[in-house]
Design a protein around this motif. Structure first.
Motif, PDB file in Angstrom:
ATOM      1  N   UNK A  58       0.802  -1.216   0.000  1.00  0.00           N
ATOM      2  CA  UNK A  58       0.000   0.000   0.000  1.00  0.00           C
ATOM      3  C   UNK A  58       0.835   1.266   0.000  1.00  0.00           C
ATOM      4  N   UNK A  59       0.536   2.137   0.971  1.00  0.00           N
ATOM      5  CA  UNK A  59       1.207   3.447   0.981  1.00  0.00           C
ATOM      6  C   UNK A  59       2.273   3.570   2.052  1.00  0.00           C
ATOM      7  N   UNK A  60       2.987   2.484   2.316  1.00  0.00           N
ATOM      8  CA  UNK A  60       4.164   2.538   3.179  1.00  0.00           C
ATOM      9  C   UNK A  60       3.921   3.146   4.534  1.00  0.00           C
ATOM     10  N   UNK A  61       4.696   4.161   4.870  1.00  0.00           N
ATOM     11  CA  UNK A  61       4.617   4.806   6.174  1.00  0.00           C
ATOM     12  C   UNK A  61       3.305   5.557   6.377  1.00  0.00           C
ATOM     13  N   UNK A  62       2.506   5.716   5.332  1.00  0.00           N
ATOM     14  CA  UNK A  62       1.235   6.435   5.446  1.00  0.00           C
ATOM     15  C   UNK A  62       0.072   5.574   5.904  1.00  0.00           C
ATOM     16  N   UNK A  63       0.303   4.285   6.163  1.00  0.00           N
ATOM     17  CA  UNK A  63      -0.770   3.375   6.568  1.00  0.00           C
ATOM     18  C   UNK A  63      -1.500   3.831   7.836  1.00  0.00           C
ATOM     19  N   UNK A  64      -0.797   4.358   8.865  1.00  0.00           N
ATOM     20  CA  UNK A  64      -1.523   4.807  10.066  1.00  0.00           C
ATOM     21  C   UNK A  64      -2.629   5.815   9.763  1.00  0.00           C
ATOM     22  N   UNK A  65      -2.405   6.679   8.790  1.00  0.00           N
ATOM     23  CA  UNK A  65      -3.422   7.664   8.427  1.00  0.00           C
ATOM     24  C   UNK A  65      -4.643   6.978   7.833  1.00  0.00           C
ATOM     25  N   UNK A  66      -4.468   5.845   7.168  1.00  0.00           N
ATOM     26  CA  UNK A  66      -5.590   5.111   6.597  1.00  0.00           C
ATOM     27  C   UNK A  66      -6.505   4.569   7.692  1.00  0.00           C
ATOM     28  N   UNK A  67      -5.912   4.100   8.772  1.00  0.00           N
ATOM     29  CA  UNK A  67      -6.714   3.615   9.898  1.00  0.00           C
ATOM     30  C   UNK A  67      -7.486   4.763  10.544  1.00  0.00           C
ATOM     31  N   UNK A 204       3.858  10.090   9.167  1.00  0.00           N
ATOM     32  CA  UNK A 204       2.827   9.182   8.671  1.00  0.00           C
ATOM     33  C   UNK A 204       1.503   9.893   8.396  1.00  0.00           C
ATOM     34  N   UNK A 205       1.305  11.043   9.023  1.00  0.00           N
ATOM     35  CA  UNK A 205       0.025  11.753   8.897  1.00  0.00           C
ATOM     36  C   UNK A 205       0.114  12.958   7.964  1.00  0.00           C
ATOM     37  N   UNK A 206       1.170  13.018   7.192  1.00  0.00           N
ATOM     38  CA  UNK A 206       1.319  14.112   6.226  1.00  0.00           C
ATOM     39  C   UNK A 206       0.756  13.689   4.869  1.00  0.00           C
ATOM     40  N   UNK A 207       0.301  14.646   4.060  1.00  0.00           N
ATOM     41  CA  UNK A 207      -0.231  14.316   2.723  1.00  0.00           C
ATOM     42  C   UNK A 207       0.762  13.547   1.857  1.00  0.00           C
ATOM     43  N   UNK A 208       2.041  13.853   2.003  1.00  0.00           N
ATOM     44  CA  UNK A 208       3.059  13.210   1.194  1.00  0.00           C
ATOM     45  C   UNK A 208       3.090  11.700   1.432  1.00  0.00           C
ATOM     46  N   UNK A 209       3.062  11.290   2.698  1.00  0.00           N
ATOM     47  CA  UNK A 209       3.072   9.868   3.027  1.00  0.00           C
ATOM     48  C   UNK A 209       1.702   9.225   2.765  1.00  0.00           C
ATOM     49  N   UNK A 210       0.638   9.968   3.039  1.00  0.00           N
ATOM     50  CA  UNK A 210      -0.721   9.468   2.841  1.00  0.00           C
ATOM     51  C   UNK A 210      -0.953   9.051   1.392  1.00  0.00           C
ATOM     52  N   UNK A 211      -0.396   9.823   0.454  1.00  0.00           N
ATOM     53  CA  UNK A 211      -0.616   9.560  -0.967  1.00  0.00           C
ATOM     54  C   UNK A 211       0.532   8.802  -1.621  1.00  0.00           C
ATOM     55  N   UNK A 212       1.478   8.338  -0.836  1.00  0.00           N
ATOM     56  CA  UNK A 212       2.609   7.614  -1.421  1.00  0.00           C
ATOM     57  C   UNK A 212       2.221   6.203  -1.816  1.00  0.00           C
ATOM     58  N   UNK A 213       3.015   5.591  -2.683  1.00  0.00           N
ATOM     59  CA  UNK A 213       2.783   4.210  -3.073  1.00  0.00           C
ATOM     60  C   UNK A 213       1.405   3.977  -3.668  1.00  0.00           C
ATOM     61  N   UNK A 214       0.668   3.009  -3.121  1.00  0.00           N
ATOM     62  CA  UNK A 214      -0.693   2.681  -3.578  1.00  0.00           C
ATOM     63  C   UNK A 214      -1.670   2.894  -2.420  1.00  0.00           C
ATOM     64  N   UNK A 215      -2.119   4.122  -2.223  1.00  0.00           N
ATOM     65  CA  UNK A 215      -3.006   4.414  -1.082  1.00  0.00           C
ATOM     66  C   UNK A 215      -4.300   3.605  -1.093  1.00  0.00           C
ATOM     67  N   UNK A 216      -4.789   3.242  -2.280  1.00  0.00           N
ATOM     68  CA  UNK A 216      -6.009   2.447  -2.352  1.00  0.00           C
ATOM     69  C   UNK A 216      -5.864   1.100  -1.666  1.00  0.00           C
ATOM     70  N   UNK A 217      -4.714   0.464  -1.852  1.00  0.00           N
ATOM     71  CA  UNK A 217      -4.469  -0.829  -1.223  1.00  0.00           C
ATOM     72  C   UNK A 217      -4.334  -0.658   0.288  1.00  0.00           C
ATOM     73  N   UNK A 218      -3.656   0.399   0.714  1.00  0.00           N
ATOM     74  CA  UNK A 218      -3.535   0.672   2.139  1.00  0.00           C
ATOM     75  C   UNK A 218      -4.896   0.865   2.787  1.00  0.00           C
ATOM     76  N   UNK A 219      -5.793   1.571   2.090  1.00  0.00           N
ATOM     77  CA  UNK A 219      -7.137   1.809   2.604  1.00  0.00           C
ATOM     78  C   UNK A 219      -7.917   0.508   2.731  1.00  0.00           C
ATOM     79  N   UNK A 220      -7.760  -0.382   1.756  1.00  0.00           N
ATOM     80  CA  UNK A 220      -8.466  -1.661   1.803  1.00  0.00           C
ATOM     81  C   UNK A 220      -8.093  -2.460   3.053  1.00  0.00           C
ATOM     82  N   UNK A 221      -6.802  -2.543   3.338  1.00  0.00           N
ATOM     83  CA  UNK A 221      -6.377  -3.287   4.516  1.00  0.00           C
ATOM     84  C   UNK A 221      -6.861  -2.617   5.794  1.00  0.00           C
ATOM     85  N   UNK A 222      -6.907  -1.295   5.788  1.00  0.00           N
ATOM     86  CA  UNK A 222      -7.373  -0.571   6.970  1.00  0.00           C
ATOM     87  C   UNK A 222      -8.847  -0.861   7.236  1.00  0.00           C
TER      88      UNK A 222
END
Length: 490
Positions: A58-67, A204-222
């Motif tokens: 997913x979106x790497x270090x941005x996963x916490x923001x997805x939760x 982890x809670x910045x827009x840069x990390x939130x939108x990194x990688x594949x945020x859609x996949x990160x959101x699915x796991x969250x």
């Protein structure tokens, strides 16, 4: 009577009616119900299993923001769900609420989708747990027994507990949940006290990390991590003072799960560092949480986390067993399933027949998975948890819409926030998540586009099955159809 119109008005929350012989009863408090639904979310399984994969794919270090984002959407959903439970005091949850808001046919369609969703997520975890037990026993020098044998053994133990008094299941879940949450919280504290890999930060809670990688996949796991929390309403008949207990348990479950996942996933990122966490997950995602525990707490923590990961998976299947049996019980009480499933045990006050049927269903699925030689983790767990995630979002979106329609049709002493604003915001968030899920579904299940289409069609077919069944009931037994959505009188 039109087969499209739901019951015309709200049911008084304190209405006194005769108790059917098949009525469930109990004295579950907020904490007991929260234990049930939080255990279904399998906290350690999510933190130790899903989060590393979400970081990697997913979106790497941005996963916490997805939760955190998922928790906010689900809190909005919970406002309407809890408000609806006061005016439709029935234990059927999704199918009852959708039936009252959008009509009996779609309500019954929702019931079939709910059964499909919970059955498949439970089957997915049975597969994962069987594979994990096989691996663990072999690593300890034990015999190499096929994974499905272990899965069937767990089905048997789960069935025994599900057959008996729900308080017994609640106590078992409480002990296991406390242990798994305790070790993760201890690890979080250790990471924070030691300052992580290179100092603590909020990247982890910045827009840069939130939108990194594949945020859609990160959101699915969250989103998948929250499956089960919405089942609080199913335990209404077994709750102490349900008008207060159910709403409080619902909000508490979302808050506890959301805070826990956000904090723990952030802690895992900090343990390795924002720039190194993806590489750490790629090295060995399955062992990432154990390695982290060993690095920050010692060798004993590695072994402890390994054991508690297994008990977390068991707590998950036990909780879903209780949810599914009560869904079947409610549907049987509403004539949508064989009446025998509505029978309650004289001594245990449990839906014991429904429990036996659920255990048999789980055993059959495990046997089918074994016969078709599916991998317990890469196929059973990945595929069927994927379709369950899609199903649960559809269920919640339909429920949000039902709340809006219900309060628009019926005059009730409810403020605009509970009846309109929060459900609209929740529906908007859920629809957005649904669009992302569908567009990334092939990646989510790790299969082909053809397989993804088949699974999506299965979700649609389950709803259509319920709609058709409702039409048949309306034609053959109008009296039964008139009470279809009521599930059971309190």
């Amino acid at each position: 009577m039109s087969t499209d119109v739901a019951p015309p008005g709200p049911i008084a929350a304190g209405a006194s009616t005769s108790v059917a012989p098949s009525a469930l009863s109990g004295t579950l408090g907020v904490s007991s119900i929260v234990f049930m639904v939080v255990a279904a979310a399998a906290p350690l399984t999510v933190v130790g299993g899903a989060v590393p994969i979400a970081i990697l794919l997913g979106n790497g270090a941005g996963v916490p923001m997805m939760f955190l984002a998922s928790a906010l959407v689900l809190l909005l959903f919970s406002v309407g769900l809890s408000t609806m439970s006061r005016f439709v005091p029935k234990p059927g949850a999704f199918f009852t609420y959708v039936g009252y808001g959008l009509g009996r046919p779609l309500g019954l369609g929702t019931a079939h989708l709910a059964l499909l969703t919970y059955t498949l997520i439970q089957a997915a975890v049975y597969g994962y747990l069987g594979g994990a037990l096989q691996s663990s026993i072999t690593d300890l020098g034990g015999p190499s027994i096929p994974w499905w044998v272990w899965s069937l053994a767990v089905v048997a133990v789960t069935g025994f507990l599900g057959y008996r008094d729900i308080e017994l299941s609640s106590k078992v879940l409480g002990i296991l949940l406390a242990a798994e949450v305790g070790i993760v919280v201890l690890l979080d504290i250790a990471v924070i006290v030691k300052g992580g890999d290179s100092g603590l930060d909020a990247d982890s809670f910045t827009p840069n990390q939130f939108m990194s990688g594949s945020p859609g996949i990160g959101l699915m796991f969250a989103v998948a991590g929250f499956i089960g929390f919405e089942a609080t309403a199913i335990f209404r008949n077994e709750a102490r003072d349900p008008d207060r207990t159910i709403p409080r348990a619902t909000y508490a479950a979302v808050a506890v799960i959301g805070i826990f996942y956000t904090l723990s996933s952030w802690s895992l990122v900090q343990a390795w560092g924002v720039n190194n966490v993806v590489a750490a997950a790629a090295a060995d995602p399955a062992a990432m949480i154990m390695t982290t525990a060993q690095n920050y707490l010692g060798v004993w923590a590695n072994v402890t986390v390994h054991v508690l990961l297994l008990t977390s998976l068991f707590a998950c299947v036990l909780s879903f067993h209780n949810v599914i049996t009560r869904y079947q019980h409610s549907m049987a009480s509403a004539t949508a399933m064989p009446k025998r499933l509505a029978v309650v045990h004289d001594r245990h006050s449990s839906p014991h027949v429904s429990s036996l049927v659920q255990s048999a269903t789980a055993a059959v699925l495990v046997v089918v998975f074994a016969a078709t030689r599916l991998d317990p983790e890469l196929q059973v767990f990945a595929w069927f948890s994927g379709i369950a995630t899609l199903g649960i979002v559809v269920l919640m979106a339909l429920t949000c819409l039902a709340v809006l329609v219900y309060f628009r049709r019926n005059q009730a002493p409810v403020g605009a926030w509970q009846s309109t604003i929060a459900p609209i915001l929740g529906l908007a968030g859920l629809v957005s998540i649904l669009v992302i899920l569908v567009s990334n579904f092939t990646t989510l299940i790790g299969g082909s586009a053809t397989l993804a289409n088949i699974f999506v069609a299965l979700v649609v077919a389950s709803v259509l099955l319920g709609v058709v069944q409702a039409r048949i009931i309306a034609r053959r037994n109008p009296a039964a159809y008139d009470t279809l959505t009521d599930s059971i009188s309190l």
